[in-house]
Each structure stands twice: as structure tokens, then as C-alpha cells.
Design a protein around this motif. Structure first.
Motif, PDB file in Angstrom:
ATOM      1  N   THR A  74       0.803  -1.175  -0.107  1.00 55.11           N
ATOM      2  CA  THR A  74       0.048   0.035   0.050  1.00 55.11           C
ATOM      3  C   THR A  74       0.996   1.393  -0.099  1.00 55.11           C
ATOM      4  O   THR A  74       1.920   1.120   0.176  1.00 55.11           O
ATOM      5  CB  THR A  74      -1.025  -0.101   1.129  1.00 55.11           C
ATOM      6  N   ASP A  89       0.412   5.894  -0.724  1.00 53.96           N
ATOM      7  CA  ASP A  89      -0.032   7.076  -1.216  1.00 53.96           C
ATOM      8  C   ASP A  89      -0.529   7.345  -2.529  1.00 53.96           C
ATOM      9  O   ASP A  89       0.285   6.904  -3.134  1.00 53.96           O
ATOM     10  CB  ASP A  89       0.281   8.458  -0.706  1.00 53.96           C
ATOM     11  N   LYS A  90      -1.701   7.561  -2.805  1.00 55.06           N
ATOM     12  CA  LYS A  90      -2.284   7.802  -4.272  1.00 55.06           C
ATOM     13  C   LYS A  90      -2.573   9.307  -4.148  1.00 55.06           C
ATOM     14  O   LYS A  90      -3.603   9.813  -3.491  1.00 55.06           O
ATOM     15  CB  LYS A  90      -3.392   6.944  -4.526  1.00 55.06           C
ATOM     16  N   ASP A 112      -4.322  12.003  -6.775  1.00 54.76           N
ATOM     17  CA  ASP A 112      -4.728  12.604  -8.063  1.00 54.76           C
ATOM     18  C   ASP A 112      -4.844  13.995  -8.197  1.00 54.76           C
ATOM     19  O   ASP A 112      -5.155  14.772  -7.103  1.00 54.76           O
ATOM     20  CB  ASP A 112      -6.252  12.256  -8.106  1.00 54.76           C
ATOM     21  N   GLY A 125       3.443   6.774 -11.723  1.00 56.73           N
ATOM     22  CA  GLY A 125       2.238   7.525 -12.171  1.00 56.73           C
ATOM     23  C   GLY A 125       1.957   7.728 -13.558  1.00 56.73           C
ATOM     24  O   GLY A 125       3.013   7.433 -14.399  1.00 56.73           O
ATOM     25  N   THR A 128      -1.983  11.281 -11.831  1.00 60.49           N
ATOM     26  CA  THR A 128      -1.990  10.413 -10.473  1.00 60.49           C
ATOM     27  C   THR A 128      -0.697  10.195 -10.349  1.00 60.49           C
ATOM     28  O   THR A 128       0.157   9.563 -11.104  1.00 60.49           O
ATOM     29  CB  THR A 128      -2.806   9.265 -10.844  1.00 60.49           C
ATOM     30  N   TYR A 143       1.406   7.505  -7.625  1.00 63.15           N
ATOM     31  CA  TYR A 143       1.804   6.570  -6.454  1.00 63.15           C
ATOM     32  C   TYR A 143       3.002   6.688  -5.613  1.00 63.15           C
ATOM     33  O   TYR A 143       3.894   6.546  -6.349  1.00 63.15           O
ATOM     34  CB  TYR A 143       1.292   5.315  -7.296  1.00 63.15           C
ATOM     35  N   PRO A 196       4.505   4.650  -2.814  1.00 61.40           N
ATOM     36  CA  PRO A 196       4.827   3.361  -1.755  1.00 61.40           C
ATOM     37  C   PRO A 196       5.339   3.680  -0.630  1.00 61.40           C
ATOM     38  O   PRO A 196       5.823   4.740  -0.187  1.00 61.40           O
ATOM     39  CB  PRO A 196       6.020   2.709  -2.679  1.00 61.40           C
TER      40      PRO A 196
END
Length: 209
Positions: free
Chosen positions: A30, A32-33, A35, A169, A200, A202, A204
């Protein structure tokens, strides 16, 4: 009866172990994402005088703003070429419905640097859609000052610095570029550019860099 209880306890401990391992694995996967949208403006210069080893002579520099990321500077080095079909420029239709000439991506790399933190995002273009209207050229095929065209690009995020060291991303953006100066060869030399992009990021939880 004691053997039965021992077997049950062993099975429970094994299940707990695998459950904890699975949880740890999920936590590692998992992150952070983000947008985000980004708008900006600046300039674009074709500096063919500079002989770069990677062949990237076009330099774009802009200042952008994003609600999610804050203010940022955007710098891109790029190379674009006219699309040829058996040695003949490929025809296309512009977003305004004009007949035009198609251009294709050779290579482009960029850096988005956040003003507040100084962290950088590295990008590399993967696709370009560009049709330049025939009205942008004179009878000799030289570009005209005041010509406006819209490159549409897709870029992947290839990492960065600070919190973005292992980021990935994608960014999709549209440029609206107006030519202000023509070089002696009749090619666009300098232009102003407006920019609008969405993407977007991403990030980790763990990063080995």
C-alpha cells in the motif's frame, strides 16, 4: 484428548502466522495515491544551436499551480518530428477542423519541482498527438508567426527526489502554444505556452532508493 488439543493449537498458531504475514504484505504494497490537476504558462524555445548528446534541443519552462501539490516549476526537454509517409508529410485534421500536418514524438523528459518542499517529479513522455494547421505555413512551407497549435501528451512518472524518490504514475496534458518568433530556416523558434494537465501519483510506503 491432549493430542487433539495440541493439533488444534498448532493449526490456530499457523493460521495466525499466515494472517499476520498477509497483513504485513498488504501494508508493504500500500501507499499514497495523489490525483492532481495542474495549470500553468510559460515559454517554449527551439535551441538547435546547442548540440546535446541526447538530441533534445527544445526547452519548455513554465510555472504551474495545483490545489493538491501547490505551486511548481515545469521544465521539459523534447524532440518532435514531422510524421512522414513514404517521405511525404502525413496529413491530419486539427481539433478546429482544419487540414494540417501531423507531428510525432521522438523523445521528451521533464522535471516538475514543487516550490514549497523542493521535491521533484521526473517524467518521460510516452505519446503525443499533434496536428499543425496548414494555415500556419506560407507558400514556401515556412512557419508563420502567430500560429497556434495544441500538442496533447501522455507522460509516465519515473521517480523523483525526496518523497517522490520511488513514485510512479501518469500525467495527461494539453498545451496551447502560439509561435512568436521564426528562425532563419523558417522553423518555430520561440513560443508562449499555456498548460493544463491531470495525473495520478503513486507513492509506496517503502523505498529502497
Amino acid at each position: 484428548m491432549k493430542k487433539f488439543l495440541l493439533i488444534v493449537l498448532t493449526v490456530i498458531l499457523i493460521n495466525v502466522h499466515f494472517a499476520m504475514a498477509a497483513q504485513d504484505s498488504n501494508e508493504k504494497n500500500t501507499g499514497d495515491k495523489i490525483d492532481f490537476s495542474l495549470i500553468g504558462n510559460g515559454y517554449f524555445i527551439n535551441s538547435s544551436i546547442v548540440n546535446r548528446e541526447d538530441g533534445l534541443s527544445n526547452h519548455m519552462s513554465m510555472i504551474g499551480k495545483s490545489k493538491q501539490l501547490g505551486e511548481a516549476s515545469i521544465n521539459v526537454l523534447a524532440e518532435v518530428a514531422v510524421t512522414l509517409n513514404n517521405g511525404i508529410p502525413k496529413n491530419c485534421v486539427t481539433p478546429d477542423g482544419d487540414q494540417g500536418i501531423s507531428a510525432e514524438l521522438v523523445k521528451a523528459k521533464g522535471i516538475i519541482q514543487l516550490t514549497k518542499s523542493g521535491d521533484q517529479l521526473f517524467t518521460e513522455a510516452t505519446a503525443l498527438s499533434l496536428c499543425i494547421s496548414l494555415q500556419c505555413f506560407d507558400e514556401e512551407g515556412k512557419a508563420k508567426e502567430g500560429c497556434t497549435f495544441q500538442p496533447i501528451t501522455t507522460a509516465k512518472i519515473t521517480g523523483g527526489t525526496g518523497k517522490f524518490s520511488c513514485a510512479s504514475g501518469q500525467i495527461n496534458d494539453i498545451h496551447t502554444r502560439t509561435v512568436l518568433a521564426i528562425n532563419p530556416k523558417g522553423e518555430p523558434f520561440g513560443s508562449i505556452s499555456g498548460y493544463s494537465g491531470q495525473g495520478t501519483i503513486y507513492i509506496p510506503n517503502s523505498c529502497s532508493k
